[in-house]
Design an enzyme around this catalytic site. Structure first.
Site, PDB file in Angstrom:
ATOM      1  N   GLU A 115     -19.729  58.011 -17.597  1.00 29.44           N
ATOM      2  CA  GLU A 115     -19.196  56.782 -17.004  1.00 29.44           C
ATOM      3  C   GLU A 115     -20.099  55.617 -17.379  1.00 29.44           C
ATOM      4  O   GLU A 115     -21.225  55.810 -17.848  1.00 29.44           O
ATOM      5  CB  GLU A 115     -19.057  56.938 -15.488  1.00 29.44           C
ATOM      6  CG  GLU A 115     -17.947  57.915 -15.140  1.00 29.44           C
ATOM      7  CD  GLU A 115     -17.598  57.967 -13.673  1.00 29.44           C
ATOM      8  OE1 GLU A 115     -18.323  57.389 -12.855  1.00 29.44           O
ATOM      9  OE2 GLU A 115     -16.585  58.598 -13.347  1.00 29.44           O
ATOM     10  N   HIS A 235     -13.516  47.225  -9.714  1.00 27.95           N
ATOM     11  CA  HIS A 235     -13.308  48.220 -10.767  1.00 27.95           C
ATOM     12  C   HIS A 235     -12.343  47.618 -11.773  1.00 27.95           C
ATOM     13  O   HIS A 235     -11.303  47.084 -11.386  1.00 27.95           O
ATOM     14  CB  HIS A 235     -12.727  49.506 -10.174  1.00 27.95           C
ATOM     15  CG  HIS A 235     -12.859  50.688 -11.082  1.00 27.95           C
ATOM     16  ND1 HIS A 235     -12.171  50.772 -12.273  1.00 27.95           N
ATOM     17  CD2 HIS A 235     -13.608  51.810 -10.997  1.00 27.95           C
ATOM     18  CE1 HIS A 235     -12.500  51.911 -12.869  1.00 27.95           C
ATOM     19  NE2 HIS A 235     -13.372  52.561 -12.118  1.00 27.95           N
ATOM     20  N   ARG A 281     -19.729  47.815 -15.255  1.00 29.55           N
ATOM     21  CA  ARG A 281     -18.436  47.534 -14.645  1.00 29.55           C
ATOM     22  C   ARG A 281     -18.195  46.053 -14.345  1.00 29.55           C
ATOM     23  O   ARG A 281     -17.092  45.543 -14.487  1.00 29.55           O
ATOM     24  CB  ARG A 281     -18.437  48.311 -13.326  1.00 29.55           C
ATOM     25  CG  ARG A 281     -17.137  48.716 -12.848  1.00 29.55           C
ATOM     26  CD  ARG A 281     -17.325  49.660 -11.718  1.00 29.55           C
ATOM     27  NE  ARG A 281     -17.237  51.029 -12.162  1.00 29.55           N
ATOM     28  CZ  ARG A 281     -17.212  52.057 -11.329  1.00 29.55           C
ATOM     29  NH1 ARG A 281     -17.306  51.854 -10.035  1.00 29.55           N
ATOM     30  NH2 ARG A 281     -17.111  53.277 -11.782  1.00 29.55           N
ATOM     31  N   HIS A 340     -13.448  47.573  -5.180  1.00 27.99           N
ATOM     32  CA  HIS A 340     -13.626  49.024  -5.256  1.00 27.99           C
ATOM     33  C   HIS A 340     -14.764  49.506  -4.360  1.00 27.99           C
ATOM     34  O   HIS A 340     -14.657  50.549  -3.717  1.00 27.99           O
ATOM     35  CB  HIS A 340     -13.918  49.368  -6.719  1.00 27.99           C
ATOM     36  CG  HIS A 340     -14.064  50.829  -7.005  1.00 27.99           C
ATOM     37  ND1 HIS A 340     -13.059  51.728  -6.761  1.00 27.99           N
ATOM     38  CD2 HIS A 340     -15.096  51.533  -7.530  1.00 27.99           C
ATOM     39  CE1 HIS A 340     -13.465  52.942  -7.122  1.00 27.99           C
ATOM     40  NE2 HIS A 340     -14.698  52.856  -7.577  1.00 27.99           N
ATOM     41  N   ARG A 375     -23.515  48.745  -8.302  1.00 29.52           N
ATOM     42  CA  ARG A 375     -23.684  50.197  -8.175  1.00 29.52           C
ATOM     43  C   ARG A 375     -23.394  50.899  -9.498  1.00 29.52           C
ATOM     44  O   ARG A 375     -22.413  50.598 -10.174  1.00 29.52           O
ATOM     45  CB  ARG A 375     -22.714  50.713  -7.106  1.00 29.52           C
ATOM     46  CG  ARG A 375     -22.718  52.205  -6.902  1.00 29.52           C
ATOM     47  CD  ARG A 375     -21.632  52.564  -5.926  1.00 29.52           C
ATOM     48  NE  ARG A 375     -20.355  52.188  -6.475  1.00 29.52           N
ATOM     49  CZ  ARG A 375     -19.457  53.046  -6.951  1.00 29.52           C
ATOM     50  NH1 ARG A 375     -19.687  54.339  -6.900  1.00 29.52           N
ATOM     51  NH2 ARG A 375     -18.317  52.625  -7.438  1.00 29.52           N
TER      52      ARG A 375
HETATM   53  C1  SIN Z   1     -14.330  55.978 -11.494  1.00 31.79           C
HETATM   54  O1  SIN Z   1     -14.052  57.160 -11.582  1.00 31.79           O
HETATM   55  O2  SIN Z   1     -14.143  55.177 -12.400  1.00 31.79           O
HETATM   56  C2  SIN Z   1     -14.939  55.491 -10.221  1.00 31.79           C
HETATM   57  C3  SIN Z   1     -16.201  56.172  -9.950  1.00 31.79           C
HETATM   58  C4  SIN Z   1     -17.024  55.357  -9.019  1.00 31.79           C
HETATM   59  O3  SIN Z   1     -16.650  54.257  -8.672  1.00 31.79           O
HETATM   60  O4  SIN Z   1     -18.108  55.820  -8.663  1.00 31.79           O
END
Ligand code: SIN
Length: 531
Positions: A115, A235, A281, A340, A375
């Protein structure tokens, strides 16, 4: 239910933080209060990402620590980040012992996802992108076997009762009816707030609509110190297809090759950041919002995924796409930034204690300093597990029982008035959500924030007898707007178009209280320049 219920510990909220704390409090007498049926009203049940844990051969807690610090844009508390990153492996072991089946390959190694802003593949999942739901299921199974835990469903908590800065209990309202005698005083010397964040304050959110910041509002009214209230993470890939709340398309899709593109199939992130689609993000969300504001369309392109691959690795995304009638093998998926995660909340120390004796906060509702201004993906479930365990240990190390509390005249605390009709409140709730989206969202500036205050005041005036929910939302909206106004710089998830750079004068986590907010709202400056 009687008008008085007594117990040693009350846990409010049935997401991962609430369930984990309740499990770890064994053998203490606990009452777990859930707004809906267990497992139905939490953001963590919707978590797709999983749990970040440095357990790969190429990884360790130090690298995870460094990634977290880098993402947090200078505002995280290194001590807390160290605690959570070092505990991660133990939490995974604990969960496996509790029956959680993490995804593994045929040689029994964890299947970790990539991620944004992680330098390693370290996000552990359960049944692909259904991690939250699967983990919650296992925790509920564990809770149901514990005789020390009483679960009460369909109850919402409106107020925390304190005396001399110590908790005495909370007022709970039984949902479904709106009458004054339908309330209970829950008496306990320890209250753990685990009510989640505030996503539902925004028009577009990936959170359930029950998550609107009520834990923050009630703690603030009880006098607790809040922190980092301006930092709301958006997000970038909420599915923009008219469904509410906005379905999340996990970042792991981009980790597996999905691309962000505009209407001309241009991969716009390539020119914005060296990490392209997997840039932090906040940067991705801002670029998407900027393009939208310029009239472009933004999409996630998953056309090269097969149906089978999507169904097996991303079952949640697959079912959202089906619901929206989108054939992702042929069409690009429209996406929009959506609220988010809230990095701020009720200030807690490294034991999860708030500034009020006997009041604890766990998970997204708290501000531990683990996330700073931004975060790192999938660190939030980790923080919730680590702090659930820490809080339970702290409470269990100092035995205070409900019988040690003074006698209480329960009637004195029970509300006398009816609240406004929910139907009438709904109209104002949506007005408030659009104010937050447009004026206190991805791009902020002084003009927008002042206008937000004017609009919040208007909504409060027009709504008259506020429902408990609208009252909480208005208070939390003011806290976020106030903190955003004071931070005259851009850092992490907080972006001010009138102060686009970060400024070292703001290199501190900002604490606040209800008294400070009220002083501001009644100040000459506010009345002359804003209201
Ligand atoms: C995601 O799966 O993109 C979200 C994960 C998160 O916000 O920790």
């Amino acid at each position: 239910m009687d008008s008085l219920h007594s117990t040693d510990v009350i846990v409010i909220g049935s997401g991962i933080s609430g369930l984990m704390t309740a499990i770890c409090l064994h053998p203490r007498k606990v009452t777990l209060i859930s707004k809906k049926k267990l497992g139905e009203a939490s953001s963590s049940a919707w978590a797709q990402g999983g749990i970040a844990a440095a357990i790969g051969k190429d990884d360790n807690a130090t690298i995870h620590f460094e990634d977290t610090i880098r993402a947090s844009a200078g505002l995280s508390d290194e001590k807390i980040v160290k605690i959570i990153t070092e505990e991660a492996a133990k939490i995974i072991k604990f969960l496996e012992e509790k029956g959680v089946n993490f995804d593994k390959d045929y040689t029994n190694n964890f299947l970790a996802s990539q991620e944004a802003a992680h330098t390693r593949r370290r996000v552990l999942k359960v049944n692909g992108d259904s991690s939250g739901r699967e983990i919650i299921k296992s925790l509920i199974e564990n809770i149901s076997k514990l005789e020390n835990v009483t679960v009460l469903e369909n109850i919402t908590v409106d107020e925390i009762i304190t005396e001399d800065n110590k908790v005495l209990g909370v007022i709970g309202r039984h949902l479904g009816q709106n009458v004054a005698d339908n309330v209970t005083f829950f008496k306990a010397p320890n209250i753990v707030i685990a009510t989640g964040g505030l996503g539902s304050m925004y028009e577009h959110t990936t959170n359930p609509r029950d998550i609107y910041g009520e834990g923050i509002a009630m703690a603030a009214r009880a006098g607790a110190i809040l922190c980092d209230m301006e930092f709301v993470q958006f997000h970038p890939t909420g599915m923009d297809v008219g469904l509410d709340p906005t379905p999340l398309l996990t970042e792991a899709l981009r980790g597996d090759g999905a691309k962000l593109v505009d209407e001309n199939d241009f991969e716009f992130m390539k020119k914005v950041h060296p990490n392209g689609d997997l840039a932090p993000r906040d940067i991705v969300s801002r670029e998407l919002q900027r393009l939208k504001d310029l009239g472009h369309s933004t999409f996630l392109d998953c056309r090269y995924f097969t149906n089978e691959q999507m169904m097996n690795s991303f079952p949640s995304a697959y079912s959202f796409l089906k619901k929206a009638n989108i054939d992702f093998t042929k069409e690009k998926i429209p996406v929009t930034p959506a609220a988010h995660y809230h990095m701020g909340g009720i200030l807690v120390d490294s034991e999860g204690k708030t500034s009020i004796e006997g009041l604890w906060a766990c998970g997204e509702v708290s501000s531990t300093g683990a996330h700073g201004a931004n975060r790192l993906a999938s660190n939030s479930l980790l923080e919730a597990f680590v702090f659930g365990k820490i809080i339970a240990k702290s409470i269990n190390s100092k035995i205070i029982k409900v019988k040690d509390l003074p006698w209480i005249n329960v009637q004195k605390y029970l509300p006398k008035e009816k609240t406004a009709s929910r139907v009438r409140a709904k109209k104002y709730i949506w007005q408030l959500r659009s104010v937050m989206n447009d004026l206190v969202g991805v791009y902020r500036n002084e003009q927008k924030l002042k206008k937000a205050f004017v609009e919040i005041d208007r909504i409060e005036r027009e709504a008259k007898h506020l429902s408990a929910k609208l009252k909480d939302m208005i208070l939390v909206a003011r806290f976020v707007t106030y903190a955003a106004l004071l931070r005259k710089e851009s850092r992490g998830a907080h972006f001010r178009s009138d102060y686009p750079n970060s400024n070292n004068n703001y290199l501190n986590r900002r604490k606040t209280t209800l008294k400070e907010l009220n002083d501001f709202l009644s100040s000459k400056e506010y009345l002359e320049k804003v209201a």
